[in-house]
Design an enzyme around this catalytic site. Structure first.
Site, mmCIF file in Angstrom:
data_model
loop_
_atom_site.group_PDB
_atom_site.id
_atom_site.type_symbol
_atom_site.label_atom_id
_atom_site.label_comp_id
_atom_site.label_asym_id
_atom_site.label_seq_id
_atom_site.Cartn_x
_atom_site.Cartn_y
_atom_site.Cartn_z
ATOM 1 N N HIS A 97 69.754 39.878 142.413
ATOM 2 C CA HIS A 97 69.980 40.058 143.985
ATOM 3 C C HIS A 97 69.820 41.342 144.647
ATOM 4 C CE1 HIS A 97 73.112 36.470 143.033
ATOM 5 N NE2 HIS A 97 71.982 36.131 142.917
ATOM 6 N N HIS A 126 68.329 30.495 148.408
ATOM 7 C CA HIS A 126 68.884 31.332 147.527
ATOM 8 C C HIS A 126 67.865 31.329 146.014
ATOM 9 C CE1 HIS A 126 71.762 34.117 145.215
ATOM 10 N NE2 HIS A 126 71.345 33.253 144.223
ATOM 11 N N ASP A 176 66.207 34.828 144.296
ATOM 12 C CA ASP A 176 66.387 35.044 143.076
ATOM 13 C C ASP A 176 64.818 35.280 142.197
ATOM 14 O OD1 ASP A 176 68.943 34.579 142.548
ATOM 15 O OD2 ASP A 176 68.794 32.546 141.860
ATOM 16 N N HIS A 202 65.623 31.972 136.127
ATOM 17 C CA HIS A 202 65.213 33.323 135.469
ATOM 18 C C HIS A 202 64.461 33.390 134.298
ATOM 19 C CE1 HIS A 202 67.864 34.660 138.645
ATOM 20 N NE2 HIS A 202 68.894 33.983 138.222
HETATM 21 ZN ZN LIG Z 1 70.825 34.464 142.287
#
Ligand SMILES: [Zn+2]
Length: 283
Positions: free
Chosen positions: A76, A233, A237, A260
């Site tokens: 973030h 969001h 990311d 991720h």
């Molecule tokens: Zn996040």
């Protein structure tokens, strides 16, 4: 020719670490041209460059590690750094994560704006993607394709009706990032919280910093900031994860249910083939 940018002055903030649940103080400070973004664990006296090849773990956040020291949930802050157009920055932490603040990137962006930006005496470099690179796993995928700007295209599809299927295409500029992506908050499922606590994760999660989804939908009192806040969001990311390339990417990122782990695998795939990218000066 645009110049590399750092902060005009140092700025400090304290808050709760999302996973550790402890209070942590973070200082963002100017750094010399060419140093990139470096995280410093002041409690361990170890510096960790914010680079894709320092990523050691990707469950519930991107973790960078060096010499036994780790810093969790860098994405973030890295999204805010990329969105603001910062190239060189020293991030000092007295604990294992940046404070989560509101669970968005806007909280960090406001700090960066308060400190102000300063041009350094060196031209800004970017990484231009020359051919499509893609990775996939378990029905999720992520790819980078040649483009003139930094573009993001994301699709999610969650079985819970509170989220459902959401898609968004976005071109990254400081203005568009601040208005359309930075305010989007992180989210999580109440049903998973107890299990996460047992693994010493999400101990700092609260309705102050996370959109919580229960059986009846979102339980936070504060209304959604966007009707499609969840996919926004996910783009936040992805911007943070792609910032670990170490320079702005001239590419179109496309993610389908990516997270991720896949985002990091994508950068590793890109940099494993010298023919898939080149370093260029920004025009
Ligand atoms: Zn996040």
């Amino acid at each position: 020719m645009p110049l590399r940018q750092t902060l005009a002055r140092e700025i400090r903030v304290s808050g709760i670490a999302l996973h550790a649940g402890a209070a942590v103080t973070m200082t963002l400070a100017p750094a010399p041209a060419g140093s990139g973004v470096v995280f410093r664990r002041s409690d361990l006296n170890i510096d960790i460059p914010a680079r894709y090849d320092m990523v050691s773990e990707t469950r519930l956040g991107t973790v960078i590690a060096k010499d036994g020291a780790t810093i969790k949930v860098v994405e973030h802050l890295m999204a805010a750094v990329a969105g603001a157009g910062l190239d060189d920055l020293l991030v000092t932490l007295d604990g294992p994560e940046p404070p989560i603040l509101d669970g968005d990137a806007l909280s960090y962006l406001v700090l960066i704006e308060q400190a102000g930006l300063k041009a350094l005496g060196a031209p800004r470099q970017a990484i231009r993607v020359l051919k499509t690179v893609s990775v996939e796993q378990n029905g999720a995928s992520a790819s980078l394709s040649p483009a003139q700007t930094s573009e993001y295209d994301f699709e999610i599809d969650f079985p819970t009706p509170a989220i459902g299927r959401q898609t968004l295409s976005f071109t990254l500029t400081p203005e568009s990032f601040r208005a359309q992506i930075a305010p989007a908050r992180t989210f999580g499922f109440l049903a998973e919280l107890e299990g996460l606590h047992k693994m010493n994760l999400a101990k700092g999660a609260s309705l102050e910093n996370t959109l919580a989804i229960g059986e009846e939908g979102v339980v936070n009192r504060e209304r959604l900031r966007f009707s499609d806040e969840f996919v926004r969001h996910k783009i936040l990311d992805a911007i943070g994860d792609m910032a670990l390339a170490g320079a702005p990417l001239l590419a179109r990122f496309r993610g389908v249910k990516s997270g991720h782990g896949l985002n990091n695998a994508l950068l590793r795939a890109l940099f494993s083939d010298p023919k898939s990218y080149e370093k260029v000066m920004l025009p």
